[in-house]
Design a protein around this motif. Structure first.
Motif, PDB file in Angstrom:
ATOM      1  N   UNK A   1      43.183  40.713  41.635  1.00  0.00           N
ATOM      2  CA  UNK A   1      42.024  41.506  42.107  1.00  0.00           C
ATOM      3  C   UNK A   1      41.611  42.537  41.315  1.00  0.00           C
ATOM      4  N   UNK A   2      42.572  43.096  40.407  1.00  0.00           N
ATOM      5  CA  UNK A   2      42.159  44.279  39.501  1.00  0.00           C
ATOM      6  C   UNK A   2      41.265  43.779  38.511  1.00  0.00           C
ATOM      7  N   UNK A   3      41.538  42.594  37.850  1.00  0.00           N
ATOM      8  CA  UNK A   3      40.756  41.982  36.855  1.00  0.00           C
ATOM      9  C   UNK A   3      39.328  41.606  37.409  1.00  0.00           C
ATOM     10  N   UNK A   4      39.130  41.179  38.530  1.00  0.00           N
ATOM     11  CA  UNK A   4      37.816  40.856  39.120  1.00  0.00           C
ATOM     12  C   UNK A   4      36.891  42.069  39.190  1.00  0.00           C
ATOM     13  N   UNK A   5      37.750  43.037  39.992  1.00  0.00           N
ATOM     14  CA  UNK A   5      36.978  44.322  40.084  1.00  0.00           C
ATOM     15  C   UNK A   5      36.639  45.093  38.582  1.00  0.00           C
ATOM     16  N   UNK A   6      37.234  44.662  37.820  1.00  0.00           N
ATOM     17  CA  UNK A   6      37.026  45.309  36.482  1.00  0.00           C
ATOM     18  C   UNK A   6      35.879  44.457  35.802  1.00  0.00           C
ATOM     19  N   UNK A   7      35.743  43.285  36.098  1.00  0.00           N
ATOM     20  CA  UNK A   7      34.742  42.341  35.475  1.00  0.00           C
ATOM     21  C   UNK A   7      33.437  42.688  36.102  1.00  0.00           C
ATOM     22  N   UNK A   8      33.470  43.286  37.558  1.00  0.00           N
ATOM     23  CA  UNK A   8      32.141  43.672  38.011  1.00  0.00           C
ATOM     24  C   UNK A   8      31.796  45.139  38.230  1.00  0.00           C
ATOM     25  N   UNK A   9      32.844  45.849  37.444  1.00  0.00           N
ATOM     26  CA  UNK A   9      32.429  47.444  37.277  1.00  0.00           C
ATOM     27  C   UNK A   9      32.753  48.043  38.399  1.00  0.00           C
ATOM     28  N   UNK A  10      33.695  47.422  39.292  1.00  0.00           N
ATOM     29  CA  UNK A  10      34.019  48.401  40.464  1.00  0.00           C
ATOM     30  C   UNK A  10      35.562  48.722  40.602  1.00  0.00           C
TER      31      UNK A  10
END
Ligand SMILES: Nc1ncnc2c1ncn2[C@@H]1O[C@H](COP(=O)(O)OP(=O)(O)OP(=O)(O)O)[C@@H](O)[C@H]1O
Length: 297
Positions: free
Chosen positions: A110-119
């Motif tokens: 989850x953290x990685x994904x949010x990081x990838x989309x700048x959220x």
């Protein structure tokens, strides 16, 4: 290697042929932008590529499978972002992604994904409080959860302001740089120019033009403009393109041989001791090509 292959694809709504013989290929690791006028048939085509809709004719292959007949083989390997996403307004960004994670067969963080989309900084914020651009990036996070090999994006930036659009472009380019294959539709020519390795322009159910941007732009006349002294306007050199002079001094050359016509014109000016005023040389823009396609029909 080919990730998506579409051949002779056809689909009709009753008597109306919305897609009438579409061919295109998306190679692994590239972005293909499917552009088109309103109602050109882009969404219907994407729905067949996703396996939602059974073609009336022709074939679709996604990662070597027919997406309609072999949905279970294709679905885990393809991420899809539709024009409208059914997000739950009260859930936070992180809760939304976690909920999605529980439904998906793909694994991710989850953290990685949010990081990838700048959220990351919006993880605890309810979906209903997000801006339009943030919402679209959340849609994108869900579509790309688990880094699927192929990602289909239907008008990913429609309705976004220029800043949000550029942020989305950065996120999409990041996905391509990570080796994913992307098929996207868009109304925005500058989006295709910014992102696409190749474009296919659809009009009235068929592909009118396709290729790399250079190929598509290079097949249409480029323009040279310049002002020359009125007494010399009649003695311009012979050029490969078509030459027109307005107002006695304003020269317009439309040519598919931009480089050689430009050098001939510059050589002529040099030897005649003429200073060309307001000299410009430019490739056709996608916008002009779009208009030309619409006008041809
Ligand atoms: N369910 C339907 N029943 C009848 N006609 C439909 C249906 N869905 C789409 N069409 C028609 O088929 C054509 C192609 O529609 P489609 O949505 O695929 O085009 P599009 O290129 O995605 O358009 P847009 O850019 O406006 O979203 C349009 O003329 C549309 O009105």
């Amino acid at each position: 290697m080919t990730a998506i292959e579409v051949r002779g694809l056809r689909y009709s709504y009753g008597e109306f042929a919305a897609v009438s013989g579409v061919d295109f290929t998306v190679r692994s690791g590239e972005i293909l932008a499917l552009l088109g006028t309103n109602g050109a048939g882009k969404t219907t085509t994407l729905e067949m590529v996703q396996g939602f809709r059974r073609p009336d004719g022709g074939s679709v292959s996604v990662l070597g499978h027919d997406p309609f007949r072999s949905r279970t083989a294709v679905k885990p390997r393809v991420g899809v972002m539709l024009q409208e996403a059914g997000l739950v307004a009260e859930l936070t960004v992180a809760e939304t992604v976690r909920l999605w994670a529980g439904l998906s067969s793909r694994r991710d963080d989850v953290d990685d994904v949010l990081d990838r989309v700048e959220l990351s900084h919006r993880a605890g914020v309810a979906v209903e409080k997000l801006s339009g651009g943030e919402r679209r990036r959340l849609d994108f996070a869900l579509a790309t959860w688990g880094r699927p090999e192929v990602v289909i994006l239907d008008e990913p930036t429609t309705g976004l302001d220029p800043e949000s659009r550029q942020r989305m472009w950065k996120v999409i380019a990041g996905l391509r740089d990570a080796g994913r294959t992307i098929l996207l539709t868009t109304h925005y020519l500058e989006e295709a120019e910014a992102l696409a390795d190749r474009v296919a322009i659809m009009h009235e159910g068929a592909i009118s033009v396709a290729g790399t941007l250079d190929e598509v732009l290079g097949a249409h006349p480029a323009r040279i403009t310049a002002r020359v002294p009125a007494e010399l306007a009649g003695s311009l050199p012979p050029l490969r393109g078509s030459v027109s002079v307005t107002g006695g001094t304003d020269v317009l050359v439309q040519t598919v041989e931009l480089q050689s016509d430009l050098s001939d014109l510059l050589r002529w000016a040099e030897s005649a001791g003429v200073r060309l005023g307001g000299l410009t040389a430019s490739q056709a823009s996608l916008h002009e090509i779009f208009l030309a396609i619409g006008a041809d029909r």
